[in-house]
Design a protein around this motif. Structure first.
Motif, PDB file in Angstrom:
ATOM      1  N   PHE A   1       1.193   2.149   8.729  1.00 44.23           N
ATOM      2  CA  PHE A   1      -0.259   2.076   8.582  1.00 44.23           C
ATOM      3  C   PHE A   1      -1.030   2.586   9.803  1.00 44.23           C
ATOM      4  N   ARG A   2      -0.337   2.758  10.935  1.00 45.05           N
ATOM      5  CA  ARG A   2      -1.034   3.226  12.147  1.00 45.05           C
ATOM      6  C   ARG A   2      -1.708   4.573  11.956  1.00 45.05           C
ATOM      7  N   ASP A   3      -1.081   5.465  11.208  1.00 43.65           N
ATOM      8  CA  ASP A   3      -1.607   6.817  11.051  1.00 43.65           C
ATOM      9  C   ASP A   3      -2.451   7.010   9.793  1.00 43.65           C
ATOM     10  N   ILE A   4      -2.686   5.952   9.059  1.00 38.23           N
ATOM     11  CA  ILE A   4      -3.545   6.036   7.876  1.00 38.23           C
ATOM     12  C   ILE A   4      -4.962   5.688   8.309  1.00 38.23           C
ATOM     13  N   PRO A   5      -5.922   6.560   8.004  1.00 35.98           N
ATOM     14  CA  PRO A   5      -7.311   6.263   8.398  1.00 35.98           C
ATOM     15  C   PRO A   5      -7.770   4.904   7.854  1.00 35.98           C
ATOM     16  N   PHE A   6      -8.684   4.276   8.586  1.00 36.54           N
ATOM     17  CA  PHE A   6      -9.103   2.919   8.254  1.00 36.54           C
ATOM     18  C   PHE A   6      -9.580   2.780   6.814  1.00 36.54           C
ATOM     19  N   SER A   7     -10.415   3.710   6.332  1.00 35.34           N
ATOM     20  CA  SER A   7     -10.978   3.546   4.985  1.00 35.34           C
ATOM     21  C   SER A   7      -9.873   3.540   3.924  1.00 35.34           C
ATOM     22  N   GLU A   8      -8.859   4.380   4.086  1.00 29.54           N
ATOM     23  CA  GLU A   8      -7.743   4.404   3.134  1.00 29.54           C
ATOM     24  C   GLU A   8      -6.857   3.170   3.297  1.00 29.54           C
ATOM     25  N   ARG A   9      -6.694   2.725   4.553  1.00 29.32           N
ATOM     26  CA  ARG A   9      -5.909   1.515   4.802  1.00 29.32           C
ATOM     27  C   ARG A   9      -6.558   0.313   4.129  1.00 29.32           C
ATOM     28  N   LEU A  10      -7.891   0.212   4.238  1.00 25.20           N
ATOM     29  CA  LEU A  10      -8.618  -0.888   3.602  1.00 25.20           C
ATOM     30  C   LEU A  10      -8.511  -0.805   2.085  1.00 25.20           C
ATOM     31  N   LEU A  11      -8.685   0.393   1.550  1.00 30.48           N
ATOM     32  CA  LEU A  11      -8.571   0.573   0.101  1.00 30.48           C
ATOM     33  C   LEU A  11      -7.173   0.189  -0.381  1.00 30.48           C
TER      34      LEU A  11
ATOM     35  N   ILE B   1       7.214   8.420  -7.689  1.00 28.13           N
ATOM     36  CA  ILE B   1       7.247   7.667  -6.433  1.00 28.13           C
ATOM     37  C   ILE B   1       8.566   6.911  -6.306  1.00 28.13           C
ATOM     38  N   ILE B   2       8.971   6.252  -7.354  1.00 31.94           N
ATOM     39  CA  ILE B   2      10.229   5.494  -7.322  1.00 31.94           C
ATOM     40  C   ILE B   2      11.407   6.432  -7.080  1.00 31.94           C
ATOM     41  N   ALA B   3      11.418   7.575  -7.753  1.00 31.38           N
ATOM     42  CA  ALA B   3      12.501   8.546  -7.561  1.00 31.38           C
ATOM     43  C   ALA B   3      12.493   9.113  -6.143  1.00 31.38           C
ATOM     44  N   LEU B   4      11.322   9.423  -5.611  1.00 33.64           N
ATOM     45  CA  LEU B   4      11.234   9.960  -4.250  1.00 33.64           C
ATOM     46  C   LEU B   4      11.727   8.953  -3.222  1.00 33.64           C
ATOM     47  N   LEU B   5      11.341   7.711  -3.382  1.00 38.20           N
ATOM     48  CA  LEU B   5      11.783   6.686  -2.429  1.00 38.20           C
ATOM     49  C   LEU B   5      13.278   6.443  -2.521  1.00 38.20           C
ATOM     50  N   GLU B   6      13.834   6.596  -3.696  1.00 35.73           N
ATOM     51  CA  GLU B   6      15.292   6.480  -3.849  1.00 35.73           C
ATOM     52  C   GLU B   6      15.987   7.634  -3.133  1.00 35.73           C
ATOM     53  N   LEU B   7      15.509   8.856  -3.327  1.00 32.63           N
ATOM     54  CA  LEU B   7      16.068  10.011  -2.625  1.00 32.63           C
ATOM     55  C   LEU B   7      15.902   9.875  -1.115  1.00 32.63           C
ATOM     56  N   ALA B   8      14.787   9.327  -0.690  1.00 33.29           N
ATOM     57  CA  ALA B   8      14.480   9.219   0.736  1.00 33.29           C
ATOM     58  C   ALA B   8      15.404   8.250   1.465  1.00 33.29           C
ATOM     59  N   LYS B   9      16.117   7.412   0.747  1.00 34.82           N
ATOM     60  CA  LYS B   9      17.048   6.481   1.399  1.00 34.82           C
ATOM     61  C   LYS B   9      18.117   7.218   2.198  1.00 34.82           C
ATOM     62  N   ARG B  10      18.333   8.496   1.853  1.00 37.66           N
ATOM     63  CA  ARG B  10      19.322   9.300   2.576  1.00 37.66           C
ATOM     64  C   ARG B  10      18.697  10.046   3.753  1.00 37.66           C
ATOM     65  N   MET B  11      17.424   9.812   4.002  1.00 41.83           N
ATOM     66  CA  MET B  11      16.707  10.483   5.087  1.00 41.83           C
ATOM     67  C   MET B  11      16.605   9.544   6.289  1.00 41.83           C
ATOM     68  N   PRO B  12      16.346  10.101   7.468  1.00 46.84           N
ATOM     69  CA  PRO B  12      16.137   9.240   8.642  1.00 46.84           C
ATOM     70  C   PRO B  12      14.945   8.310   8.427  1.00 46.84           C
ATOM     71  N   PRO B  13      14.944   7.150   9.077  1.00 48.25           N
ATOM     72  CA  PRO B  13      13.849   6.195   8.904  1.00 48.25           C
ATOM     73  C   PRO B  13      12.467   6.786   9.188  1.00 48.25           C
ATOM     74  N   THR B  14      12.350   7.671  10.152  1.00 46.90           N
ATOM     75  CA  THR B  14      11.040   8.266  10.439  1.00 46.90           C
ATOM     76  C   THR B  14      10.546   9.105   9.263  1.00 46.90           C
ATOM     77  N   ALA B  15      11.451   9.792   8.592  1.00 46.04           N
ATOM     78  CA  ALA B  15      11.067  10.589   7.420  1.00 46.04           C
ATOM     79  C   ALA B  15      10.680   9.676   6.259  1.00 46.04           C
ATOM     80  N   GLN B  16      11.404   8.575   6.100  1.00 45.52           N
ATOM     81  CA  GLN B  16      11.057   7.612   5.050  1.00 45.52           C
ATOM     82  C   GLN B  16       9.659   7.035   5.303  1.00 45.52           C
ATOM     83  N   ASP B  17       9.381   6.695   6.557  1.00 46.88           N
ATOM     84  CA  ASP B  17       8.063   6.161   6.898  1.00 46.88           C
ATOM     85  C   ASP B  17       6.966   7.192   6.639  1.00 46.88           C
ATOM     86  N   HIS B  18       7.238   8.451   6.960  1.00 48.59           N
ATOM     87  CA  HIS B  18       6.251   9.511   6.729  1.00 48.59           C
ATOM     88  C   HIS B  18       5.947   9.632   5.230  1.00 48.59           C
TER      89      HIS B  18
END
Length: 173
Positions: free
Chosen positions: A136-146, A75-92
């Motif tokens: 969080f808008r696109d994450i279903p409620f049960s997963e968002r709560l968890l 996860i840490i490595a992916l988020l580091e790589l994602a810094k070079r991606m557009p913000p929408t891709a990082q959010d996804h």
């Protein structure tokens, strides 16, 4: 001109997949996406992945501290790589990590050690607190709560939610 993804591209851009490690395909896939100026989407399978049978295989051992440590590293490595991606891709990517990946681990808390909970809680809190609220808008409620309880609640809160979800037949997906 169409070109298949060749071993030279994998070795040069993506680097070869590490062997005998969990989540070995994720970093090369993100590297390829970041390095590409364009890419095509094909409507047929070009990559096949199978889940071995039985509860004691590497892909299904979400209850072990080693698997959680592997996931945290990726996860840490992916988020580091994602810094070079557009913000929408990082959010996804964050939506997938928070709404699916970490939820798989949070659902295992009933069966894990305090060390596991402490690592998972810290990781979930860091990612939850640094995510744009739009994630969080696109994450279903049960997963968002968890995820919220994994970041801001106690282990008992998470265990209570999981137990209640199972009891009422609404296990978070």
């Amino acid at each position: 001109m169409e070109q298949d993804l060749r071993r030279e591209v994998l070795a040069g851009v993506c680097r070869l997949f590490p062997e005998d490690r969990n989540y070995e395909d994720q970093q090369p896939a993100i590297r390829a996406a970041v390095a590409a100026s364009t890419f095509d989407v094909v409507d047929y399978d070009v990559y096949s992945w199978r889940l071995p049978k039985g509860p004691r295989n590497r892909s299904q051992s979400k209850q072990t501290i080693q698997d959680l440590a592997d996931r945290e590293r990726v996860i840490i490595a992916l988020l580091e790589l994602a810094k070079r991606m557009p913000p929408t891709a990082q959010d996804h990517l964050r939506k997938i990590i928070l709404g699916r990946d970490l939820c798989m681990y949070l659902k295992q808390v009933l069966y894990t050690t305090d060390e596991y909970w402490n690592v998972l809680h810290a990781l979930t809190k860091e990612l939850y607190d640094t995510a744009d609220r739009a994630v969080f808008r696109d994450i279903p409620f049960s997963e968002r709560l968890l995820c919220y309880l994994g970041a801001n609640g106690t282990r008992d809160d998470v265990e209570t939610l999981i137990a209640a979800s199972v009891e009422y037949g609404q296990t978070p997906q």
